[in-house]
Design a protein around this motif. Structure first.
Motif, PDB file in Angstrom:
ATOM      1  N   ASN A   5     -19.789   2.394  -1.588  1.00 21.38           N
ATOM      2  CA  ASN A   5     -20.685   1.291  -1.228  1.00 21.38           C
ATOM      3  C   ASN A   5     -20.457   0.813   0.202  1.00 21.38           C
ATOM      4  OD1 ASN A   5     -22.480   0.993  -3.330  1.00 21.38           O
ATOM      5  ND2 ASN A   5     -21.117  -0.324  -4.518  1.00 21.38           N
ATOM      6  N   HIS A   6     -19.218   0.821   0.651  1.00 23.20           N
ATOM      7  CA  HIS A   6     -18.960   0.479   2.056  1.00 23.20           C
ATOM      8  C   HIS A   6     -19.720   1.457   2.958  1.00 23.20           C
ATOM      9  CE1 HIS A   6     -16.059  -2.758   1.922  1.00 23.20           C
ATOM     10  NE2 HIS A   6     -15.236  -2.091   1.132  1.00 23.20           N
ATOM     11  N   ALA A   7     -19.620   2.756   2.643  1.00 23.48           N
ATOM     12  CA  ALA A   7     -20.241   3.782   3.487  1.00 23.48           C
ATOM     13  C   ALA A   7     -21.766   3.697   3.440  1.00 23.48           C
ATOM     14  CB  ALA A   7     -19.762   5.163   3.047  1.00 23.48           C
ATOM     15  N   SER A  30     -18.819  -4.801   8.733  1.00 24.35           N
ATOM     16  CA  SER A  30     -19.424  -5.029   7.408  1.00 24.35           C
ATOM     17  C   SER A  30     -18.395  -4.859   6.298  1.00 24.35           C
ATOM     18  CB  SER A  30     -20.610  -4.085   7.171  1.00 24.35           C
ATOM     19  OG  SER A  30     -20.169  -2.762   6.881  1.00 24.35           O
ATOM     20  N   HIS A  31     -17.364  -4.046   6.568  1.00 25.69           N
ATOM     21  CA  HIS A  31     -16.325  -3.831   5.556  1.00 25.69           C
ATOM     22  C   HIS A  31     -15.779  -5.166   5.046  1.00 25.69           C
ATOM     23  CE1 HIS A  31     -13.146  -1.538   3.500  1.00 25.69           C
ATOM     24  NE2 HIS A  31     -12.498  -2.686   3.616  1.00 25.69           N
ATOM     25  N   PHE A  32     -15.493  -6.053   5.993  1.00 23.78           N
ATOM     26  CA  PHE A  32     -14.827  -7.312   5.643  1.00 23.78           C
ATOM     27  C   PHE A  32     -15.800  -8.297   4.996  1.00 23.78           C
ATOM     28  CE2 PHE A  32     -12.582  -5.127   9.021  1.00 23.78           C
ATOM     29  CZ  PHE A  32     -11.329  -4.999   8.434  1.00 23.78           C
ATOM     30  N   LEU A  34     -18.309  -7.326   3.036  1.00 22.94           N
ATOM     31  CA  LEU A  34     -18.485  -6.840   1.664  1.00 22.94           C
ATOM     32  C   LEU A  34     -17.263  -7.145   0.795  1.00 22.94           C
ATOM     33  CD1 LEU A  34     -20.999  -5.464   2.796  1.00 22.94           C
ATOM     34  CD2 LEU A  34     -20.365  -3.420   1.529  1.00 22.94           C
ATOM     35  N   ASP A  35     -16.092  -7.030   1.394  1.00 18.73           N
ATOM     36  CA  ASP A  35     -14.870  -7.305   0.631  1.00 18.73           C
ATOM     37  C   ASP A  35     -14.769  -8.774   0.213  1.00 18.73           C
ATOM     38  OD1 ASP A  35     -13.852  -4.812   0.372  1.00 18.73           O
ATOM     39  OD2 ASP A  35     -12.269  -5.016   1.871  1.00 18.73           O
ATOM     40  N   ALA A  36     -15.510  -9.645   0.914  1.00 18.80           N
ATOM     41  CA  ALA A  36     -15.475 -11.073   0.573  1.00 18.80           C
ATOM     42  C   ALA A  36     -16.384 -11.382  -0.617  1.00 18.80           C
ATOM     43  CB  ALA A  36     -15.875 -11.902   1.788  1.00 18.80           C
ATOM     44  N   PRO A  95     -11.417   0.773   6.993  1.00 15.99           N
ATOM     45  CA  PRO A  95     -10.328  -0.218   6.948  1.00 15.99           C
ATOM     46  C   PRO A  95      -9.431  -0.099   5.709  1.00 15.99           C
ATOM     47  CG  PRO A  95     -12.304  -1.264   7.759  1.00 15.99           C
ATOM     48  CD  PRO A  95     -12.704   0.124   7.296  1.00 15.99           C
ATOM     49  N   ASP A  96      -9.942   0.446   4.614  1.00 20.94           N
ATOM     50  CA  ASP A  96      -9.103   0.552   3.418  1.00 20.94           C
ATOM     51  C   ASP A  96      -7.984   1.583   3.554  1.00 20.94           C
ATOM     52  OD1 ASP A  96     -10.168  -1.520   1.981  1.00 20.94           O
ATOM     53  OD2 ASP A  96     -11.635  -0.270   0.931  1.00 20.94           O
ATOM     54  N   ILE A  97      -8.037   2.387   4.614  1.00 15.48           N
ATOM     55  CA  ILE A  97      -6.940   3.318   4.895  1.00 15.48           C
ATOM     56  C   ILE A  97      -5.612   2.563   4.998  1.00 15.48           C
ATOM     57  CG2 ILE A  97      -5.976   4.746   6.780  1.00 15.48           C
ATOM     58  CD1 ILE A  97      -7.894   6.352   5.244  1.00 15.48           C
ATOM     59  N   MET A  98      -5.699   1.288   5.426  1.00 14.81           N
ATOM     60  CA  MET A  98      -4.465   0.512   5.590  1.00 14.81           C
ATOM     61  C   MET A  98      -3.737   0.295   4.262  1.00 14.81           C
ATOM     62  SD  MET A  98      -5.610  -3.448   6.356  1.00 14.81           S
ATOM     63  CE  MET A  98      -6.786  -3.048   7.640  1.00 14.81           C
ATOM     64  N   TRP A  99      -4.439   0.496   3.146  1.00 13.14           N
ATOM     65  CA  TRP A  99      -3.795   0.313   1.834  1.00 13.14           C
ATOM     66  C   TRP A  99      -3.052   1.550   1.363  1.00 13.14           C
ATOM     67  CZ3 TRP A  99      -3.343  -4.416   1.755  1.00 13.14           C
ATOM     68  CH2 TRP A  99      -4.396  -5.310   2.021  1.00 13.14           C
ATOM     69  N   LEU A 100      -3.215   2.662   2.084  1.00 11.57           N
ATOM     70  CA  LEU A 100      -2.545   3.903   1.682  1.00 11.57           C
ATOM     71  C   LEU A 100      -1.021   3.734   1.645  1.00 11.57           C
ATOM     72  CD1 LEU A 100      -3.126   6.835   0.882  1.00 11.57           C
ATOM     73  CD2 LEU A 100      -2.857   7.462   3.293  1.00 11.57           C
ATOM     74  N   PHE A 120      -4.977 -10.792   6.016  1.00  8.77           N
ATOM     75  CA  PHE A 120      -6.377 -11.212   6.096  1.00  8.77           C
ATOM     76  C   PHE A 120      -7.231 -10.393   5.124  1.00  8.77           C
ATOM     77  CE2 PHE A 120     -10.530 -10.104   8.004  1.00  8.77           C
ATOM     78  CZ  PHE A 120     -11.162 -11.336   7.870  1.00  8.77           C
ATOM     79  N   HIS A 121      -7.045  -9.066   5.169  1.00  7.23           N
ATOM     80  CA  HIS A 121      -7.817  -8.145   4.342  1.00  7.23           C
ATOM     81  C   HIS A 121      -7.601  -8.448   2.851  1.00  7.23           C
ATOM     82  CE1 HIS A 121      -9.138  -3.630   4.113  1.00  7.23           C
ATOM     83  NE2 HIS A 121      -9.870  -4.379   3.334  1.00  7.23           N
ATOM     84  N   LYS A 122      -6.368  -8.757   2.491  1.00  6.59           N
ATOM     85  CA  LYS A 122      -6.047  -9.071   1.089  1.00  6.59           C
ATOM     86  C   LYS A 122      -6.659 -10.418   0.683  1.00  6.59           C
ATOM     87  CE  LYS A 122      -4.154  -8.056  -2.778  1.00  6.59           C
ATOM     88  NZ  LYS A 122      -4.630  -6.872  -3.494  1.00  6.59           N
ATOM     89  N   ILE A 124      -9.370 -11.964   1.794  1.00  9.21           N
ATOM     90  CA  ILE A 124     -10.826 -11.946   1.566  1.00  9.21           C
ATOM     91  C   ILE A 124     -11.190 -11.156   0.307  1.00  9.21           C
ATOM     92  CG2 ILE A 124     -11.478 -12.295   3.988  1.00  9.21           C
ATOM     93  CD1 ILE A 124     -12.067  -9.266   4.055  1.00  9.21           C
ATOM     94  N   GLN A 125     -10.239 -10.389  -0.230  1.00  8.42           N
ATOM     95  CA  GLN A 125     -10.535  -9.609  -1.439  1.00  8.42           C
ATOM     96  C   GLN A 125     -10.198 -10.363  -2.720  1.00  8.42           C
ATOM     97  OE1 GLN A 125     -10.544  -5.351  -1.387  1.00  8.42           O
ATOM     98  NE2 GLN A 125      -8.829  -5.437   0.016  1.00  8.42           N
ATOM     99  N   GLN A 126     -10.120 -11.687  -2.634  1.00  9.66           N
ATOM    100  CA  GLN A 126      -9.701 -12.463  -3.799  1.00  9.66           C
ATOM    101  C   GLN A 126     -10.693 -12.358  -4.962  1.00  9.66           C
ATOM    102  OE1 GLN A 126      -9.920 -16.756  -3.215  1.00  9.66           O
ATOM    103  NE2 GLN A 126     -10.865 -16.344  -1.243  1.00  9.66           N
TER     104      GLN A 126
END
Ligand SMILES: [Zn+2]
Length: 153
Positions: A5-7, A30-32, A34-36, A95-100, A120-122, A124-126
């Motif tokens: 969906n991000h893509a 847009s990644h951030f 959508l994650d919100a 951006p989700d690569i950072m979770w690897l 920050f990324h975590k 907004i994903q609440q």
């Protein structure tokens, strides 16, 4: 949000914004956004160490890859540079690569690194929820229709 969906969203933005540099930047940002929104998170339905968790991520990765290839051909067919829409999609998902490294830490039991961007990324994903798959399905259908209209009408 799923990488798919991000893509999809990133490809729609890259196809819509006339200036490619601006379009690709907005696709990334847009990644951030959508994650919100309320969305699905694999860890809400499966343990991070489980094979179900791995299957969810693998399926998302396979659909993502297929989408990037297809949208490259489809975009090229209607006059976009072949790389523009796949790059928009990739930048929106990347951006989700950072979770690897966190995933690897979960598997090995190592400590996780929490820099300011990850925090920050975590944060907004609440709204990651198990029922978020409903949002994901609606998002997928709506943005597939939008992309189809942009490209083929
Ligand atoms: Zn994310």
């Amino acid at each position: 949000m799923t990488a798919t969906n991000h893509a999809l969203t990133g490809a729609v933005i890259a196809a819509t914004v006339v200036n490619p540099a601006l379009g690709l930047t907005l696709a990334f940002l847009s990644h951030f956004a959508l994650d919100a929104l309320p969305h699905f998170g694999a860890h809400t339905v499966a343990s991070v160490k489980s094979k179900e968790f791995r299957y969810i991520l693998t399926t998302d990765g396979i659909v993502l890859t297929a989408f990037l290839v297809i949208v490259g051909f489809a975009g090229y067919k209607v006059g976009y540079d072949w790389w523009l829409l796949p790059l928009g999609g990739l930048l929106a998902a990347i951006p989700d690569i950072m979770w690897l490294s966190h995933y690897k830490a979960d598997l090995s039991g190592a400590d996780k690194e929490w820099d300011i961007i990850r925090k920050f990324h975590k944060t907004i994903q609440q709204w990651e929820r198990s029922w978020g798959w409903i949002v994901e399905m609606v998002w997928f259908v709506v943005f597939t229709i939008i992309l189809n209209r942009i490209l083929f009408s």
